[in-house]
Design an enzyme around this catalytic site. Structure first.
Site, PDB file in Angstrom:
ATOM      1  N   CYS A  14       8.344  59.758 -17.288  1.00  0.00           N
ATOM      2  CA  CYS A  14       7.340  59.723 -16.069  1.00  0.00           C
ATOM      3  C   CYS A  14       7.996  60.892 -15.287  1.00  0.00           C
ATOM      4  O   CYS A  14       8.419  61.957 -15.685  1.00  0.00           O
ATOM      5  CB  CYS A  14       7.591  58.426 -15.280  1.00  0.00           C
ATOM      6  SG  CYS A  14       9.061  58.080 -14.471  1.00  0.00           S
ATOM      7  N   ASN A  17      11.679  59.644 -13.311  1.00  0.00           N
ATOM      8  CA  ASN A  17      12.550  58.853 -14.072  1.00  0.00           C
ATOM      9  C   ASN A  17      13.363  57.603 -13.302  1.00  0.00           C
ATOM     10  O   ASN A  17      14.509  57.280 -13.605  1.00  0.00           O
ATOM     11  CB  ASN A  17      13.463  59.637 -15.079  1.00  0.00           C
ATOM     12  CG  ASN A  17      14.089  58.766 -16.050  1.00  0.00           C
ATOM     13  OD1 ASN A  17      15.147  59.103 -16.563  1.00  0.00           O
ATOM     14  ND2 ASN A  17      13.540  57.718 -16.630  1.00  0.00           N
ATOM     15  N   CYS A  19      11.029  55.064 -11.594  1.00  0.00           N
ATOM     16  CA  CYS A  19      10.340  53.821 -11.635  1.00  0.00           C
ATOM     17  C   CYS A  19       9.541  53.436 -12.880  1.00  0.00           C
ATOM     18  O   CYS A  19       9.907  52.275 -13.259  1.00  0.00           O
ATOM     19  CB  CYS A  19       9.060  54.065 -10.649  1.00  0.00           C
ATOM     20  SG  CYS A  19       9.537  54.520  -8.899  1.00  0.00           S
ATOM     21  N   ARG A  20       8.727  54.274 -13.528  1.00  0.00           N
ATOM     22  CA  ARG A  20       7.874  53.686 -14.514  1.00  0.00           C
ATOM     23  C   ARG A  20       8.504  53.952 -15.869  1.00  0.00           C
ATOM     24  O   ARG A  20       8.702  53.058 -16.762  1.00  0.00           O
ATOM     25  CB  ARG A  20       6.616  54.571 -14.757  1.00  0.00           C
ATOM     26  CG  ARG A  20       5.691  54.177 -13.268  1.00  0.00           C
ATOM     27  CD  ARG A  20       4.448  55.243 -13.307  1.00  0.00           C
ATOM     28  NE  ARG A  20       4.900  56.498 -13.091  1.00  0.00           N
ATOM     29  CZ  ARG A  20       4.291  57.778 -13.193  1.00  0.00           C
ATOM     30  NH1 ARG A  20       2.925  57.578 -13.563  1.00  0.00           N
ATOM     31  NH2 ARG A  20       4.638  58.870 -12.903  1.00  0.00           N
ATOM     32  N   SER A  21       9.162  55.004 -16.311  1.00  0.00           N
ATOM     33  CA  SER A  21       9.921  55.260 -17.505  1.00  0.00           C
ATOM     34  C   SER A  21      11.072  54.413 -17.574  1.00  0.00           C
ATOM     35  O   SER A  21      11.265  53.800 -18.925  1.00  0.00           O
ATOM     36  CB  SER A  21      10.111  56.486 -17.846  1.00  0.00           C
ATOM     37  OG  SER A  21      11.107  57.378 -16.697  1.00  0.00           O
ATOM     38  N   ASP A 129       1.859  55.545 -10.259  1.00  0.00           N
ATOM     39  CA  ASP A 129       3.029  55.811  -9.773  1.00  0.00           C
ATOM     40  C   ASP A 129       3.200  54.891  -8.730  1.00  0.00           C
ATOM     41  O   ASP A 129       2.535  55.265  -7.605  1.00  0.00           O
ATOM     42  CB  ASP A 129       3.528  57.091  -9.361  1.00  0.00           C
ATOM     43  CG  ASP A 129       4.661  57.300  -9.039  1.00  0.00           C
ATOM     44  OD1 ASP A 129       5.330  56.719  -8.976  1.00  0.00           O
ATOM     45  OD2 ASP A 129       5.279  58.443  -9.062  1.00  0.00           O
TER      46      ASP A 129
END
Length: 159
Positions: A14, A17, A19-21, A129
């Site tokens: 993401c 690095n 939140c999402r990934s 995001d």
């Protein structure tokens, strides 16, 4: 390709690095472990930007993961072409991350969008995001990533 013979390298990417990934990384590890297949994978995550390097995941990502029994194992780091292009699957959270990876030289045939692995979706979709929103955005992202990780494991023929 992946340096470890017989193992499939999966990298989630993401922007920062945090939140999402890392949530995708933790979910994929959790699901692979539940399927008794974690030994088949090398899993990591990174961001296209380095401003959060060394930090743990966002507390809201950690909280939603913890509520579901998922551990987020890594700290934020920026993509490193020398290290990261060895992964068999490089999974971007959104089209902007994908475009950044390709501009950095990621092998096009190994790069995909995270939600392309959700069998209920068609076309290109981005994982939003949740950073600037509230905790409910992290819950929605968790649900999206849970389905997509399961789809990716299915595609890699891990029952």
């Amino acid at each position: 390709m992946n340096d470890e013979p017989g193992r499939i390298g999966v990298l989630f990417v993401c922007m920062g690095n945090i939140c999402r990934s890392p949530l995708a990384e933790g979910l994929f590890i959790h699901q692979a472990r539940e399927r008794e297949a974690l030994h088949r994978f090398e899993v990591d995550s990174c961001g296209t930007g380095g401003w959060h390097a060394g930090n743990p995941a966002d507390p809201r990502s950690i909280a939603v993961a913890r509520r579901h029994g998922v551990v987020l194992p890594s700290r934020a780091r920026q993509v490193d072409a020398a290290l990261d292009w060895r992964f068999d699957r490089i999974v971007a959270m959104d089209r902007s991350n994908r475009d950044d990876l390709l501009a950095l030289g990621a092998p096009r045939e190994r790069v995909s969008l995270m939600l392309s692995w959700d069998p209920s979706l068609e076309g290109e979709h981005d994982v939003p995001d949740p950073y600037y929103g509230g905790a409910d955005g992290f819950d929605g992202v968790y649900d999206m990533l849970e389905r997509a990780c399961a789809g990716l494991l299915d595609a890699l023929r891990v029952e």
